[in-house]
Design an enzyme around this catalytic site. Structure first.
Site, short mmCIF file in Angstrom:
data_model
loop_
_atom_site.label_atom_id
_atom_site.label_comp_id
_atom_site.label_asym_id
_atom_site.label_seq_id
_atom_site.Cartn_x
_atom_site.Cartn_y
_atom_site.Cartn_z
N ASP A 22 -1.41 8.29 -9.48
CA ASP A 22 -0.92 7.79 -7.83
C ASP A 22 -2.76 7.90 -7.05
O ASP A 22 -2.29 8.48 -6.33
CB ASP A 22 -0.27 7.42 -7.18
CG ASP A 22 1.18 7.00 -8.27
OD1 ASP A 22 0.45 6.21 -8.72
OD2 ASP A 22 2.38 6.50 -7.43
N HIS A 80 2.92 2.63 3.08
CA HIS A 80 1.23 2.61 2.20
C HIS A 80 1.59 1.78 1.24
O HIS A 80 2.19 1.05 0.39
CB HIS A 80 2.42 4.14 1.47
CG HIS A 80 3.34 4.13 0.81
ND1 HIS A 80 4.35 3.73 1.03
CD2 HIS A 80 2.78 4.14 -0.26
CE1 HIS A 80 5.23 4.58 0.44
NE2 HIS A 80 4.53 4.18 -1.39
N LYS A 105 2.72 0.14 -10.67
CA LYS A 105 4.24 -0.22 -10.15
C LYS A 105 5.06 0.10 -8.74
O LYS A 105 3.92 -0.39 -7.58
CB LYS A 105 4.83 1.43 -10.51
CG LYS A 105 4.06 2.81 -9.94
CD LYS A 105 4.26 4.35 -10.34
CE LYS A 105 3.75 4.92 -10.12
NZ LYS A 105 4.40 5.47 -8.83
N CYS A 150 6.33 10.96 -7.78
CA CYS A 150 6.04 10.94 -8.79
C CYS A 150 5.36 11.25 -10.36
O CYS A 150 5.92 10.89 -11.05
CB CYS A 150 4.82 9.62 -8.53
SG CYS A 150 5.61 7.97 -7.19
#
Ligand code: VGL
Ligand code: ZN
Length: 281
Positions: A22, A80, A105, A150
């Site tokens: 990410d 976001h 994802k 994450c």
């Protein structure tokens, strides 16, 4: 790697993967869900991406505009990484040349997905474990944001999927938890931690013949990397004025030349013979 951070197989080979989690505009300072210091790990991740990993995968949090995790929907996070927006893009400074696959994802409106392997409800999988196994990967290194969401979820799932798993903590940033607090929990779940700077230093220093032999052996599984590694080894050896490295350099040079020919089928036995030679130095 062992619990004290010292690695038994310290070198990155094609049996290792790098998972970049990410590293998106919205998670950088000033972004919709900015993580303090997240932009500071980009150079470190870029340097890591130069190492001979068998696969480098990057993830993108990629939500529909009515995603369950958003506060307007009663979720814990501000809006976001809405699919297709600038905030959902990978950080422009992130070097993408060596990223082999980008996984998205959190695309279903009703489920969040912290891990790169499967969603939080464990109902759908991304296919990452099969992809890694198909490439002969047995160890993954995890970097990115957020360490406490994450990155942690990905590392836990990697352990569960049977991969040796190392979180490079200095190449991660957290939303809330300190590295120390996260580390204890992760280690208790079978995740190992190490520092990217140590790994880079290890890869930069001159290799011993034994280490070269170990690397070549690992490289037998992935022929396209032989050239890169052999070229690097040659550079190291050529900087020493040691006659005993001459034979090794010549052998490696031969290997480089062979591997450069597109039609050449890499000769396992020839490489094994070179490995034997190196071990007997
Ligand atoms: C993340 C919160 C919400 C992360 C993603 O990348 O860690 N955190 N969505
Ligand atoms: Zn999200």
């Amino acid at each position: 790697m062992t619990a004290n951070g010292h690695s038994e197989t310290p070198f990155i080979t094609p049996a290792d993967a790098l998972l970049i989690i990410d590293m998106q505009v919205d998670f950088m300072p000033g972004g919709e869900l900015g993580v303090a210091g997240a932009d500071g790990v980009v150079p470190l991740i870029n340097r890591l991406s130069e190492l001979p990993f068998g696969l480098i995968a990057a993830t993108q949090d990629w939500h529909p505009s009515d995603h369950v995790s958003f506060d307007m929907q009663g979720g814990p996070w501000p809006e976001h990484c809405v699919a297709g927006t600038k905030g959902a893009a990978l950080v422009p400074d992130l070097a993408q040349a060596h990223i082999g696959v980008v996984l998205r994802k959190g695309m279903r409106p009703d489920t969040d997905s912290y891990s790169a392997f499967e969603d939080n409800a464990r109902t759908s999988r991304t296919g990452l474990d099969g992809l890694l196994r198909g490439r002969g990967i047995n160890r993954v290194f995890v970097v990115g944001v957020a360490l406490d969401y994450c990155v942690a979820a990905t590392a836990r799932d990697a352990v569960r999927a049977g991969f040796a798993t190392v979180v490079l903590t200095d190449a991660c940033r957290s939303v809330a938890q300190s590295v120390a607090a996260m580390q204890a929990g992760l280690v208790s779940e079978g995740v190992e931690t190490a520092h990217a700077v140590d790994l880079l230093a290890l890869m930069d220093r001159a290799l011993t013949p034994r280490e070269i032999a170990d690397q070549l052996e690992a490289l037998l599984a992935g022929r396209s990397y032989v050239q890169a590694i052999a070229t690097r080894a040659l550079k190291i050896f050529n900087s020493h004025d040691r006659p005993r490295f001459k034979a090794l350099s010549d052998a490696l040079m031969e290997l480089v030349t062979m591997d450069a020919e597109p039609e050449f089928e890499l000769d396992r036995n020839a490489i094994l013979a070179i490995i034997d030679t190196i071990r007997s130095l």
